[in-house]
Design an enzyme around this catalytic site. Structure first.
Site, PDB file in Angstrom:
ATOM      1  N   HIS A 288      -5.510  -0.751  -5.632  1.00  0.00           N
ATOM      2  CA  HIS A 288      -5.739  -1.867  -4.712  1.00  0.00           C
ATOM      3  C   HIS A 288      -6.890  -2.753  -5.222  1.00  0.00           C
ATOM      4  O   HIS A 288      -6.825  -3.975  -5.149  1.00  0.00           O
ATOM      5  CB  HIS A 288      -6.098  -1.353  -3.321  1.00  0.00           C
TER       6      HIS A 288
ATOM      7  N   GLN B 168       7.643  -0.783   8.943  1.00  0.00           N
ATOM      8  CA  GLN B 168       8.219  -0.444   7.636  1.00  0.00           C
ATOM      9  C   GLN B 168       8.328   1.061   7.410  1.00  0.00           C
ATOM     10  O   GLN B 168       8.690   1.500   6.324  1.00  0.00           O
ATOM     11  CB  GLN B 168       7.437  -1.111   6.512  1.00  0.00           C
TER      12      GLN B 168
ATOM     13  N   GLY C  19       1.341  -5.392  -6.064  1.00  0.00           N
ATOM     14  CA  GLY C  19       1.402  -4.503  -7.215  1.00  0.00           C
ATOM     15  C   GLY C  19       2.808  -4.331  -7.767  1.00  0.00           C
ATOM     16  O   GLY C  19       3.766  -4.206  -7.008  1.00  0.00           O
TER      17      GLY C  19
ATOM     18  N   GLN D 138       9.730  -4.063  -4.014  1.00  0.00           N
ATOM     19  CA  GLN D 138       9.037  -4.806  -2.955  1.00  0.00           C
ATOM     20  C   GLN D 138       8.532  -6.144  -3.478  1.00  0.00           C
ATOM     21  O   GLN D 138       8.679  -7.186  -2.822  1.00  0.00           O
ATOM     22  CB  GLN D 138       7.861  -3.972  -2.442  1.00  0.00           C
TER      23      GLN D 138
ATOM     24  N   SER E 139      -1.546   6.097  -5.913  1.00  0.00           N
ATOM     25  CA  SER E 139      -0.873   5.838  -4.639  1.00  0.00           C
ATOM     26  C   SER E 139      -1.659   6.512  -3.531  1.00  0.00           C
ATOM     27  O   SER E 139      -2.179   7.621  -3.720  1.00  0.00           O
ATOM     28  CB  SER E 139       0.553   6.396  -4.664  1.00  0.00           C
ATOM     29  N   SER E 140      -1.731   5.854  -2.367  1.00  0.00           N
ATOM     30  CA  SER E 140      -2.403   6.473  -1.222  1.00  0.00           C
ATOM     31  C   SER E 140      -1.743   7.800  -0.883  1.00  0.00           C
ATOM     32  O   SER E 140      -2.392   8.728  -0.406  1.00  0.00           O
ATOM     33  CB  SER E 140      -2.341   5.537  -0.006  1.00  0.00           C
TER      34      SER E 140
HETATM   35  P1  AMP Z   1      -0.002  -0.177  -0.061  1.00  0.00           P
HETATM   36  O1  AMP Z   1      -1.353  -0.118   0.582  1.00  0.00           O
HETATM   37  O2  AMP Z   1       0.386   1.110  -0.684  1.00  0.00           O
HETATM   38  O3  AMP Z   1       1.032  -0.778   0.828  1.00  0.00           O
HETATM   39  O4  AMP Z   1      -0.148  -1.169  -1.279  1.00  0.00           O
HETATM   40  C1  AMP Z   1      -0.741  -2.435  -1.130  1.00  0.00           C
HETATM   41  C2  AMP Z   1      -0.568  -3.184  -2.400  1.00  0.00           C
HETATM   42  O5  AMP Z   1      -1.189  -2.457  -3.458  1.00  0.00           O
HETATM   43  C3  AMP Z   1       0.893  -3.375  -2.801  1.00  0.00           C
HETATM   44  O6  AMP Z   1       1.056  -4.661  -3.362  1.00  0.00           O
HETATM   45  C4  AMP Z   1       1.088  -2.279  -3.816  1.00  0.00           C
HETATM   46  O7  AMP Z   1       2.113  -2.555  -4.740  1.00  0.00           O
HETATM   47  C5  AMP Z   1      -0.260  -2.284  -4.497  1.00  0.00           C
HETATM   48  N1  AMP Z   1      -0.500  -1.024  -5.200  1.00  0.00           N
HETATM   49  C6  AMP Z   1      -0.367   0.226  -4.720  1.00  0.00           C
HETATM   50  N2  AMP Z   1      -0.616   1.135  -5.683  1.00  0.00           N
HETATM   51  C7  AMP Z   1      -0.903   0.435  -6.811  1.00  0.00           C
HETATM   52  C8  AMP Z   1      -1.242   0.789  -8.155  1.00  0.00           C
HETATM   53  N3  AMP Z   1      -1.326   2.067  -8.548  1.00  0.00           N
HETATM   54  N4  AMP Z   1      -1.463  -0.207  -9.037  1.00  0.00           N
HETATM   55  C9  AMP Z   1      -1.367  -1.510  -8.661  1.00  0.00           C
HETATM   56  N5  AMP Z   1      -1.060  -1.903  -7.412  1.00  0.00           N
HETATM   57  C10 AMP Z   1      -0.835  -0.948  -6.499  1.00  0.00           C
END
Ligand code: AMP
Length: 285
Positions: free
Chosen positions: A42, A66, A152, A158, A190-191
């Protein structure tokens, strides 16, 4: 040195007041939408946003729309104080952290859906997921009205769905994709990696290695179906519980490529289950 506390707004009116003040100063504004539980991936989006704009807003909203009924909405990790501290240190200027009632007012009845690009892969595995994403992202883009929004490549389908929505709805924003941030062993950050046990975390690191090999074979001119079959067998042998998909698709509209030799810029995309955690990854070909 500790960063000063991050300015936080919770209503669309307050968000718009900040953006309007910046606009009066002639500043460019970027938005980075997230669901919180922030990690270095992020923050890399925030860094990229900083190179494209004078002010960066991050939104943190765990969007109920979602998540499917049997998914992890209730359990999804939440840490607003930790997120705000990371964002402040990462050069973010404003946090938008609305309550669900601010995003979904009483009587809410409007949904943004896409056809085609959202129907395969995640769309099959998670019915309704992309409608939830497209709706909330459309709203965030209308609410913040940024010049640029950063997403991302980690969630590649997405990203392509959001590009489609922005074009189709004439949203006056530039959609920018950011490369996937990875751990030392290559696992995409990833979270949801927080759900992995120590043993699962070790196995998880194998996925990107298998994908890099398959993508390399396909790029070198090997048969797409053969490279995918080898990759799937390697995933099963490594101890993953289930493969939702492991597919080569066109990088732009995500149409299926193969069998045969690759004939367009491609993307290898995968979703696999490890214990109770679903892992997503993808590679450019
Ligand atoms: P999320 O909080 O998981 O919904 O992700 C929020 C944003 O962060 C989205 O645009 C994701 O694609 C991006 N994102 C999540 N993990 C990564 C990563 N490892 N590298 C780059 N972007 C990420």
């Amino acid at each position: 040195m500790t960063a000063s506390p991050l300015a936080t707004v919770r209503t669309v009116a307050d968000l718009r007041a900040h953006v309007a003040a910046w606009r009066r100063q002639g500043l460019r504004v970027a938005l980075v939408p997230t669901m919180g539980a922030l990690h270095a991936g992020h923050l890399s989006l925030v860094s990229l946003a900083r190179t494209r704009a004078d002010r960066v807003i991050a939104s943190v909203f765990v969007n109920p729309a979602q998540f499917g009924p049997n998914e992890d909405f209730a359990a999804y990790p939440r840490d607003e104080a930790g997120d705000a501290a990371q964002l402040a240190a990462g050069g973010c200027d404003l946090l938008f952290a609305p309550a669900a009632s601010e995003i979904y007012p009483p009587g809410f009845a409007t949904t943004v859906t896409t056809a085609g690009i959202s129907e395969s892969m995640e769309g099959l595995a998670r019915p309704g997921h992309f409608a939830g994403v497209a709706t909330v992202v459309s709203k965030l883009l209308i609410q913040a009205a940024p010049d640029v929004a950063v997403f991302g490549e980690k969630d590649y389908q997405q990203l392509q769905v959001i590009r489609r929505v922005a074009i189709d709805l004439d949203l006056p924003v530039e959609i920018v994709g950011a490369p996937t941030a990875r751990a030392e062993d290559g696992l995409a950050l990833s979270s949801r990696n927080a759900y992995l046990t120590a043993e699962e975390r070790r196995v998880a690191g194998v996925l990107n290695v298998i994908m890099a090999r398959a993508a390399g074979r396909i790029a070198a001119g090997d048969d797409i179906a053969a490279a995918e079959a080898e990759g799937r067998a390697a995933i099963e042998a490594a101890g993953f519980a289930r493969i939702d998909y492991f597919e080569t698709r066109a990088a732009d509209d995500l149409r299926r490529l193969g069998p045969g030799v690759i004939d367009a810029p491609g993307r290898l995309l995968a979703a696999v289950l490890l214990g109770r955690t679903r892992l997503l990854d993808n590679r450019a070909i």
